[in-house]
Design an enzyme around this catalytic site. Sequence first.
Site, mmCIF file in Angstrom:
data_model
loop_
_atom_site.group_PDB
_atom_site.id
_atom_site.type_symbol
_atom_site.label_atom_id
_atom_site.label_comp_id
_atom_site.label_asym_id
_atom_site.label_seq_id
_atom_site.Cartn_x
_atom_site.Cartn_y
_atom_site.Cartn_z
ATOM 1 N N GLN A 196 1.380 4.843 -0.949
ATOM 2 C CA GLN A 196 1.763 4.150 0.272
ATOM 3 C C GLN A 196 3.093 3.430 0.173
ATOM 4 O OE1 GLN A 196 -0.302 -0.057 0.193
ATOM 5 N NE2 GLN A 196 -1.867 1.497 -0.065
ATOM 6 N N HIS B 157 5.392 0.276 2.714
ATOM 7 C CA HIS B 157 5.326 -0.628 3.859
ATOM 8 C C HIS B 157 6.695 -0.687 4.530
ATOM 9 C CE1 HIS B 157 1.499 -1.666 2.172
ATOM 10 N NE2 HIS B 157 2.081 -1.941 1.029
ATOM 11 N N GLU C 241 5.100 -7.455 -0.518
ATOM 12 C CA GLU C 241 3.924 -7.935 -1.247
ATOM 13 C C GLU C 241 4.233 -8.214 -2.711
ATOM 14 O OE1 GLU C 241 1.353 -4.660 -0.171
ATOM 15 O OE2 GLU C 241 1.512 -3.729 -2.117
ATOM 16 N N HIS D 55 4.222 3.242 -3.678
ATOM 17 C CA HIS D 55 3.354 2.754 -4.751
ATOM 18 C C HIS D 55 1.895 3.142 -4.535
ATOM 19 C CE1 HIS D 55 3.562 -0.414 -1.673
ATOM 20 N NE2 HIS D 55 2.317 -0.722 -1.996
ATOM 21 N N ARG E 40 0.828 5.972 4.723
ATOM 22 C CA ARG E 40 0.227 6.656 3.573
ATOM 23 C C ARG E 40 0.698 8.106 3.489
ATOM 24 N NH1 ARG E 40 -3.736 3.954 6.286
ATOM 25 N NH2 ARG E 40 -4.388 2.029 5.288
HETATM 26 ZN ZN LIG Z 1 0.948 -1.821 -0.759
#
Ligand SMILES: [Zn+2]
Length: 438
Positions: A109, A111, A146, A294, A313
Amino acid sequence: MNEYPGGKGVVVELLRNAVRPYAWGSRTAIAELLGGPVPAPHPQAELWLGAHPADSSVLLHADGAQTSLLEALHADPDRHLGSRCAQRWGPRLPFLLKVLAAEEPLSLQAHPSAAQAAEGFAREEARGIPPDAPERNYSDPSHKPELICALTELHALAGFRDPLRTVELLAALDVPALEPYRTMLAAEPNADGLRTLFTTWITMPEPAVKAVLPCTLDACVALLRRDGVCDDFRQPRDGDFRQPRGSDFRQECRVLLELAETYPGDVGVLAALLLNHVVLASGDAMYLPAGNLHSYLRGTAVEISANSDNVLRGGLTAKHIDVPELLRVLDFSHGELPVQRGERVGPQETAYRTPAEEFQLTRLEWADGESTPVLLRSSWPQILLCTRGSAELRSRDGGRVTVRRGGSVWLAAADPDVMMCPGAGPVQLFRALPGLAD
Ligand SMILES: [Zn+2]
């Protein structure tokens, strides 16, 4: 986990948090943390601490009443978030704290950036895609930087490996069907070459995947056999990864075989050949910026991110995959992400630095025998999560709350400062607050 001794002047509120039961979750890690039955009857993948609309935490008041944190923030943003936070982000908590417990690999995935998320959300809204539709990519208009901090040894794939090194890996595997791809990357060992090869693989029709993937996995087995590794190809436990023997690519081969075992025939397995394999020791953290490709493979961690669920994804999942959208947001630069050990910011407190405005994460720790209290000061909203031992939070007017392993508390921005006193050691808590907080 948590307890109110029934004292007066309680100034912090305990939280009850939602467990997300994704199939890749562990049946033991979150159950052990929360003191539930082990093994849990279903996989427990993520514990969400925060006020995301999809699964808000609940405030447990001393009188037994309960309020959704999301509703409390809307009803009284000045008290809960404080004026500076509310001015910057409106009546919403800017961060989401999670405990993540992966027994099996998570999806491959990335972001979106802030601009991509805003545009993608507006586009899907305009198309009238319902918020809970499986094909919905953007559930909110926010980016999702994140930071992941390992609680146990954590294995992950993160970012593209130096393409020259990947060329060496493909040469070591020595698979005729992979040869055109090795040549392709060797001719252009840069972001453009990685984009071309990743796009080729991730969009490959099924018959082509069937022609390449099985012989690649056979080559991984052959490479491990050649290096004298026995028939158990799963990842070694207990830090064995630190002692490379034989081929430099044993870890990469093991990861591929492990992925193929969980997601047979998935083209994401092939794409994983291009990524860095990262191992974080307990306490190590890694910041994942927008566009970083990642997949967390195995382990338990605390994750903090902007309060968003925007995930694109590309494979290794039964969830919705949108390859064209993933390709739009991916960053094809290469290199390893820096591993952070944390920086001491107080006698008991270690901070992980990131450029994210939405969040910051610190770790508070007391060794056995240490008892120095820490004053928690802030005019910003905070969540504390206890991951080891217990601590008592005391207010000046005599209010006391004990938070135990697995327990968590909400500190509203307008609440007075509280003193945190560790119980019998060792004690560990994580502290989440907005990145802009001083
Ligand atoms: Zn992630």
